[in-house]
Scaffold this motif. Structure first.
Motif, short mmCIF file in Angstrom:
data_model
loop_
_atom_site.label_atom_id
_atom_site.label_comp_id
_atom_site.label_asym_id
_atom_site.label_seq_id
_atom_site.Cartn_x
_atom_site.Cartn_y
_atom_site.Cartn_z
N ARG A 47 6.47 -7.13 -8.92
CA ARG A 47 5.37 -6.41 -8.28
C ARG A 47 4.80 -7.25 -7.14
O ARG A 47 5.05 -8.46 -7.06
N ASP A 105 -2.85 -2.69 -8.77
CA ASP A 105 -1.89 -1.64 -9.11
C ASP A 105 -1.78 -0.64 -7.96
O ASP A 105 -0.71 -0.10 -7.68
N ASN A 148 0.77 -1.51 -5.54
CA ASN A 148 2.12 -1.35 -6.08
C ASN A 148 2.52 0.11 -6.22
O ASN A 148 3.68 0.46 -6.04
#
Ligand code: PLP
Length: 487
Positions: free
Chosen positions: A419, A424, A427
Motif C-alpha cells: 500500500r 486508506d 489507497n
C-alpha cells in the motif's frame, strides 16, 4: 433442414480452426485491455431474445465471439492480470480437456468407466508423492487413505466438514446411544482462522453447525497459533459445546499467511477433532523442496486439499483432496440404490467416487493431470512455481525501494500485499485509478484494519518486463495522486 450441419468432417475442419483461434488469442492476449469496459446488462442487447428456430451458420457463431463475448471478458491469462489468485491454463490441459469432453463419461462408480476412476486414484498418488505427503494419504500403500478430485476447494472444505460431523455424531452415539443427533449437532462447534476463505464460513452455514473464527494479528503474521486456539477450545467446552472440526489455512487468500499446523495438529488430535487443511493456492508450491517445510504438520491432518487448477497448470476444475481414512468420508455419504450397484465395490483401485463428493456425476478430470504431469515433468512444474515466486520478489523489491510505499505482509510465494503509506483514502483512489485505466488488474484486501492492494503473479506468460511495466504504471498513478492529495 432442422438438424445440426456439423458432422465429423465439418468438426475436423472447425476444430482445427478453433485451435488456431485459441492459440492466436493466447499469443496476442496482452494486446487486449485486461479488464472489460462494459456495463451490467451489456450482452442482452447484442443477441436475440430467443434461441434460433432454424440452425445458425457456424461462421455467424464464430463471428459473434469477438462481437459479443470478448468485449465482456476479463482476461485472466493476460500477463497484466494480477488480481485474486491465478487460475491455471496450459496447452496440455486444454488438449486433455477436449479428450475428456469427447469421452464424456460420467465416472460416478468404477464400473461407470474404470479408466476414469483408476487414473484419478493413480494421479492423486503421483501428486501426493510430488508433495511428499505422508504415505497414509496415498491409496497405493496401506489402501486406507487416498485422493479424489473435487470441483473446488469450497467443496472439499464442505465434504470434510460433513464427514467430521458424521464421525463425531457416530462416536458420541456409540458411547451414549440415548443422545439425539439433533441435540449433538446443536452443540457442535467448528473453527477456522479469521483470515480463512469465505467458503469455510459458508460450509458451516450449509452444514448447519456453529463456526467460530480464531483471531489473528499482524504481530503473528496473520497465522493461527496453538495458544489462542487452546484458550478458545477450553472456553467453549466449559460452555457445553463440542469442538469437532478445524479448518487450517496454508496460504490465506488476503495475504498468503500460514496457520501453525505443527502446533494446531497435536491439539486437534488430543481433542479428537478433524483437522482439514485448505491450501487452495499455496499447495502447488509444496512440490518444490524449498517450500515443502510450509506443509510440515500435515501428518496430523485428517484431510488435505489444494487446487492444481490455481497454480499447477491444470485448467479449472481440478481440486485435489486427500483423506487419511477413506472410510470416514465414504461413511458419511454412502447411498447405494440398486441401479448403481456393481460387482467390484470398494477394493484396492476400485472405488466409487460418488461416495466421496456431493454430486453424483463427475467428469474425467484426471486426464488433465496426466497430460500436464507428463508433458511438464516435475522439474518443469517446479521451474514454473519458482519463476512466479521470483517475479513476486522482484515486485516486492520495487515496492520496498520506493519510500512512498510499504509492504503489508511477508512475501512467501507469488503474492505481494502493499500500500501507499498513509490513508486508506489514498489507497482506494490508487486502486480505482489502476483498474479504471485497464492496463493491469488488481483487487484489494483488508489487513489489520487497513486497505491493502494485492499483487498476485497469475498468468503463465508473465515475465519480468510485465512486472516492471506494472510497477511503473502503479508508480505513475501514485505520483498523480500525491500531487492531488499530499496526505
Ligand atoms: C481460492 C481459494 C479458495 C476457493 O477455491 P475454490 O476452488 O474456488 O473453491 C478457498 N480457499 C483458499 C485459501 C483460496 O485461496
Amino acid at each position: 433442414m432442422t438438424t445440426c450441419g456439423m458432422d465429423a468432417a465439418e468438426f475436423r475442419k472447425r476444430g482445427k480452426e478453433m485451435v488456431d483461434y485459441i492459440a492466436d488469442y493466447l499469443e496476442t492476449i496482452e494486446q487486449r485491455e485486461v479488464y472489460p469496459d462494459v456495463q451490467p446488462g451489456y450482452l442482452r442487447s447484442l443477441i436475440p431474445n430467443e434461441a434460433p428456430e432454424e440452425p445458425d451458420a457456424y461462421e455467424d457463431v464464430v463471428r459473434d465471439i469477438e462481437r459479443v463475448i470478448m468485449p465482456g471478458v476479463t482476461h485472466w491469462h493476460s500477463p497484466y492480470f494480477y488480481a485474486y489468485f491465478p487460475t491455471a491454463n496450459s496447452y496440455p490441459a486444454m488438449l486433455a480437456d477436449m479428450l475428456s469432453g469427447a469421452i464424456g463419461c460420467i465416472g460416478f462408480s468404477w464400473a461407470a468407466s474404470p479408466a476414469c476412476t483408476e487414473l484419478e486414484t493413480v494421479m492423486l498418488d503421483w501428486l501426493g508423492k510430488m508433495l511428499n505427503l505422508p504415505d497414509a494419504f496415498l491409496a497405493g500403500t496401506t489402501g486406507l487413505g487416498g485422493g479424489v478430485i473435487q470441483g473446488t476447494a469450497s467443496e472439499a472444505t464442505l465434504v470434510a466438514l460433513l464427514a467430521a460431523r458424521s464421525r463425531i455424531v457416530q462416536k458420541i452415539q456409540a458411547d451414549s446411544p440415548e443422545r439425539e443427533e439433533l441435540d449433538i449437532i446443536s452443540r457442535l462447534v467448528a473453527y477456522s482462522s479469521d483470515q480463512a476463505h469465505s467458503s469455510v464460513e459458508r460450509a458451516g452455514l450449509i452444514a448447519g453447525v456453529r463456526m467460530k473464527k480464531i483471531p489473528t494479528a499482524v504481530s503473528k503474521k496473520f497465522a493461527v497459533h496453538g495458544e489462542t486456539f487452546s484458550a478458545m477450545l477450553k472456553e467453549d467446552k466449559e460452555a457445553g459445546l463440542i469442538p469437532f472440526y478445524f479448518c487450517a489455512t496454508l496460504g490465506t487468500t488476503p495475504s498468503c499467511a500460514f496457520d501453525c499446523i505443527t502446533e494446531l495438529g497435536p491439539i486437534c488430535k488430543a481433542e479428537n477433532m478433524w483437522m482439514h487443511i485448505d491450501a487452495a493456492y499455496a499447495g502447488s508450491a509444496f512440490i518444490c523442496p524449498e517450500f515443502r517445510p510450509l506443509l510440515n504438520g500435515v501428518e496430523f491432518a485428517d484431510s488435505f486439499n489444494f487446487n492444481p487448477h490455481k497454480w499447477l497448470l491444470v485448467n479449472f476444475d481440478c481440486s485435489a483432496m486427500w483423506v487419511k481414512k477413506r472410510a470416514d468420508i465414504i461413511g458419511a455419504f454412502k447411498m447405494d440404490p440398486l441401479y448403481l450397484k456393481h460387482d467390484h465395490q470398494e477394493s484396492g483401485l476400485v472405488t466409487d467416487y460418488r461416495h466421496w463428493q456431493i454430486p453424483l456425476g463427475r467428469r474425467f478430470r484426471s486426464l488433465k493431470m496426466w497430460f500436464v504431469f507428463r508433458l511438464y515433468g516435475l522439474k518443469g512444474l517446479q521451474a514454473y512455481i519458482r519463476k512466479h515466486v521470483e517475479l513476486a520478489k522482484e515486485f516486492e523489491r520495487r515496492v520496498r525501494e520506493d519510500q512512498r510505499f510499504e509492504i503489508s505482509a511477508d512475501v512467501v510465494l507469488g503474492l505481494v500485499c502493499f500500500r501507499m503509506k498513509g490513508s486508506d483514502e489514498k489507497n482506494k483512489t490508487l486502486l480505482k485509478r489502476i483498474n479504471a485505466a485497464r492496463k493491469i488488474h488488481l483487487v484489494p484486501c483488508q489487513l489489520a484494519g487497513s486497505f491493502v492492494l494485492r499483487f498476485a503473479v497469475c498468468a503463465r506468460t508473465t515475465e519480468s518486463r510485465h512486472v516492471q511495466e506494472a510497477w511503473s504504471h502503479i508508480s505513475e498513478i501514485a505520483s498523480e495522486i500525491l500531487q492531488e492529495l499530499p496526505n
